[in-house]
Design a protein around this motif. Structure first.
Motif, short mmCIF file in Angstrom:
data_model
loop_
_atom_site.label_atom_id
_atom_site.label_comp_id
_atom_site.label_asym_id
_atom_site.label_seq_id
_atom_site.Cartn_x
_atom_site.Cartn_y
_atom_site.Cartn_z
N MET A 1 -16.67 -54.95 17.65
CA MET A 1 -17.10 -53.60 17.96
C MET A 1 -18.10 -53.62 19.10
SD MET A 1 -19.18 -50.86 15.60
CE MET A 1 -20.70 -51.80 15.78
N SER A 2 -17.90 -52.81 20.10
CA SER A 2 -18.81 -52.74 21.23
C SER A 2 -19.21 -51.29 21.49
CB SER A 2 -18.13 -53.31 22.48
OG SER A 2 -18.89 -53.09 23.63
N VAL A 3 -20.52 -51.04 21.54
CA VAL A 3 -21.03 -49.69 21.81
C VAL A 3 -22.02 -49.77 22.95
CG1 VAL A 3 -22.29 -47.71 20.90
CG2 VAL A 3 -20.76 -49.01 19.40
N THR A 4 -21.78 -48.96 23.96
CA THR A 4 -22.69 -48.86 25.10
C THR A 4 -23.08 -47.41 25.26
OG1 THR A 4 -21.61 -50.72 26.21
CG2 THR A 4 -23.01 -49.30 27.56
N LEU A 5 -24.38 -47.15 25.38
CA LEU A 5 -24.85 -45.77 25.54
C LEU A 5 -25.57 -45.63 26.87
CD1 LEU A 5 -25.05 -43.01 24.08
CD2 LEU A 5 -27.35 -43.71 23.36
N TYR A 6 -25.14 -44.66 27.65
CA TYR A 6 -25.77 -44.31 28.92
C TYR A 6 -26.63 -43.08 28.66
CZ TYR A 6 -22.26 -47.47 30.84
OH TYR A 6 -21.48 -48.56 31.11
N HIS A 7 -27.94 -43.20 28.87
CA HIS A 7 -28.85 -42.13 28.45
C HIS A 7 -30.08 -42.09 29.33
CE1 HIS A 7 -31.78 -45.04 26.83
NE2 HIS A 7 -30.70 -45.77 26.56
N TRP A 8 -30.79 -40.96 29.24
CA TRP A 8 -32.09 -40.81 29.88
C TRP A 8 -33.15 -40.98 28.81
CZ3 TRP A 8 -35.27 -35.96 30.97
CH2 TRP A 8 -36.31 -36.23 31.88
N GLU A 9 -34.20 -40.17 28.83
CA GLU A 9 -35.26 -40.24 27.84
C GLU A 9 -34.73 -39.85 26.45
OE1 GLU A 9 -38.94 -41.03 28.41
OE2 GLU A 9 -37.57 -42.11 29.71
N PRO A 10 -35.41 -40.28 25.39
CA PRO A 10 -34.93 -39.97 24.04
C PRO A 10 -35.26 -38.55 23.60
CG PRO A 10 -36.94 -41.24 23.92
CD PRO A 10 -36.57 -41.17 25.38
N ASN A 11 -34.93 -37.59 24.46
CA ASN A 11 -35.16 -36.19 24.12
C ASN A 11 -33.93 -35.39 24.53
OD1 ASN A 11 -35.59 -36.21 26.97
ND2 ASN A 11 -36.67 -34.29 26.79
N ALA A 12 -33.93 -34.10 24.20
CA ALA A 12 -32.84 -33.20 24.57
C ALA A 12 -31.49 -33.84 24.29
CB ALA A 12 -33.00 -32.77 26.03
N ASN A 13 -30.59 -33.82 25.28
CA ASN A 13 -29.23 -34.30 25.04
C ASN A 13 -29.15 -35.81 24.80
OD1 ASN A 13 -28.11 -31.73 25.26
ND2 ASN A 13 -27.94 -31.89 27.47
N SER A 14 -29.86 -36.58 25.59
CA SER A 14 -29.77 -38.04 25.44
C SER A 14 -30.26 -38.51 24.08
CB SER A 14 -30.59 -38.74 26.53
OG SER A 14 -29.93 -38.68 27.78
N GLY A 15 -31.27 -37.83 23.55
CA GLY A 15 -31.83 -38.27 22.29
C GLY A 15 -30.91 -38.11 21.10
N LYS A 16 -29.94 -37.22 21.19
CA LYS A 16 -29.07 -36.97 20.04
C LYS A 16 -28.26 -38.21 19.65
CE LYS A 16 -28.35 -32.17 21.44
NZ LYS A 16 -27.28 -31.19 21.77
N PRO A 17 -27.45 -38.78 20.53
CA PRO A 17 -26.72 -39.98 20.12
C PRO A 17 -27.63 -41.18 19.92
CG PRO A 17 -26.32 -39.52 22.45
CD PRO A 17 -27.06 -38.34 21.89
N MET A 18 -28.74 -41.26 20.64
CA MET A 18 -29.67 -42.37 20.42
C MET A 18 -30.16 -42.37 18.98
SD MET A 18 -31.92 -42.15 23.95
CE MET A 18 -32.88 -43.66 23.70
N LEU A 19 -30.60 -41.20 18.50
CA LEU A 19 -31.11 -41.12 17.14
C LEU A 19 -30.01 -41.31 16.11
CD1 LEU A 19 -33.80 -38.28 17.00
CD2 LEU A 19 -34.07 -40.69 16.42
N ALA A 20 -28.83 -40.75 16.38
CA ALA A 20 -27.73 -40.91 15.43
C ALA A 20 -27.37 -42.39 15.27
CB ALA A 20 -26.52 -40.11 15.90
N LEU A 21 -27.28 -43.11 16.37
CA LEU A 21 -26.96 -44.54 16.30
C LEU A 21 -28.06 -45.30 15.56
CD1 LEU A 21 -25.64 -44.95 19.95
CD2 LEU A 21 -24.28 -45.36 17.88
N MET A 22 -29.32 -44.97 15.85
CA MET A 22 -30.42 -45.64 15.16
C MET A 22 -30.38 -45.36 13.66
SD MET A 22 -32.49 -47.48 17.09
CE MET A 22 -33.16 -47.66 18.75
N GLU A 23 -30.15 -44.11 13.29
CA GLU A 23 -30.10 -43.76 11.86
C GLU A 23 -28.98 -44.48 11.15
OE1 GLU A 23 -32.00 -42.06 9.88
OE2 GLU A 23 -33.38 -41.06 11.23
N LYS A 24 -27.84 -44.65 11.82
CA LYS A 24 -26.70 -45.33 11.21
C LYS A 24 -26.84 -46.85 11.23
CE LYS A 24 -23.21 -43.35 10.27
NZ LYS A 24 -22.71 -42.70 9.02
#
Length: 254
Positions: A1-24
């Motif tokens: 399994m390979s997951v790569t996330l392209y994101h900005w700061e952990p807020n607004a839109n970028s923060g959503k998948p960042m937090l979801a991945l961290m929670e999971k």
């Protein structure tokens, strides 16, 4: 399994998948996209997401875009804590709040943020370089938004309407969090991740509307969310002053 996330700061839109991945508990390769440097409109990123929007997630070669849809995908595709309840009414309520944020309240937070933060940060740069960067933006509506932000041309009527919506949204959220500990459900869910990523700094950004005395339910909820280990790890990935707000807000709600 390979997951790569392209994101900005952990807020607004970028923060959503960042937090979801961290929670999971999903390990992912982080690619920081500096929005203020227009990294999202450079050829390397456009090869991944031709629309030039962030975030984007690549899972086993599949490219996924749109932050809320990515969150729902993460919740369903990976093992770990379930971020949607079984109760149909609570699931409906969660989806209602996410749509309310994405389509109605979020754009108002965004306009105010672009006006007071993004625009002033970017307009210090060389005008010719800025214009060239804007011309590379694939979506015409995003070109308009960037030009308005950089030149300070959001109209007073536009900003007044955004401020009205923010005041209404804060009042509605305060009422909701007086009914239960979390947004839309009795347990932490995708709705909390979604709403938190645009309201995490309310005591600082909207002190006339939110705070210990004005919105005690929101403040209790913010403290609960800020104390989650996934949130702490996610916000540690920030690189700008936005991430510094974490400690300032925690001091204010202890």
């Amino acid at each position: 399994m390979s997951v790569t996330l392209y994101h900005w700061e952990p807020n607004a839109n970028s923060g959503k998948p960042m937090l979801a991945l961290m929670e999971k508990g999903v390990a992912f390769e982080s690619h920081y996209i500096d929005m203020l440097a227009f990294d999202q409109h450079k050829p390397e990123y456009l090869a991944i997401n031709p629309q030039g929007t962030i975030p984007a997630m690549v899972h086993d070669g599949r490219v996924l875009v749109e932050s809320t849809a990515i969150m729902e995908y993460v919740n369903e595709a990976f093992d770990g804590p379930v971020l949607m309840p079984d109760n149909p009414l609570e699931r409906w309520r969660i989806r209602w709040w996410m749509k309310f944020m994405d389509q109605w309240l979020g754009p108002s937070f965004s306009m105010i943020g672009w006006s007071v933060f993004v625009g002033p940060m970017v307009r210090k740069r060389d005008p010719a370089e800025l214009e060239a960067a804007i011309e590379r933006i694939p979506l015409p509506e995003r070109r308009v938004a960037w030009r308005k932000a950089i030149s300070g041309q959001f109209g007073e009527a536009e900003l007044a309407e955004s401020r009205r919506r923010v005041a209404f949204g804060i009042a509605l959220l305060e009422e909701e969090l007086g009914k239960r500990d979390y947004v839309g459900s009795n347990g932490y869910s995708l709705a909390d991740i979604n709403i938190f990523n645009s309201t995490y700094s309310l005591p600082l950004s909207q002190p006339d509307l939110a705070g210990r005395d004005k919105t005690p339910n929101i403040m209790r909820w913010l403290k609960r969310v800020y104390q989650r280990e996934a949130v702490k790890r996610t916000w540690a990935m920030g690189r700008t002053d936005l991430a510094h707000r974490y400690s300032l807000i925690m001091e204010g709600i202890d």
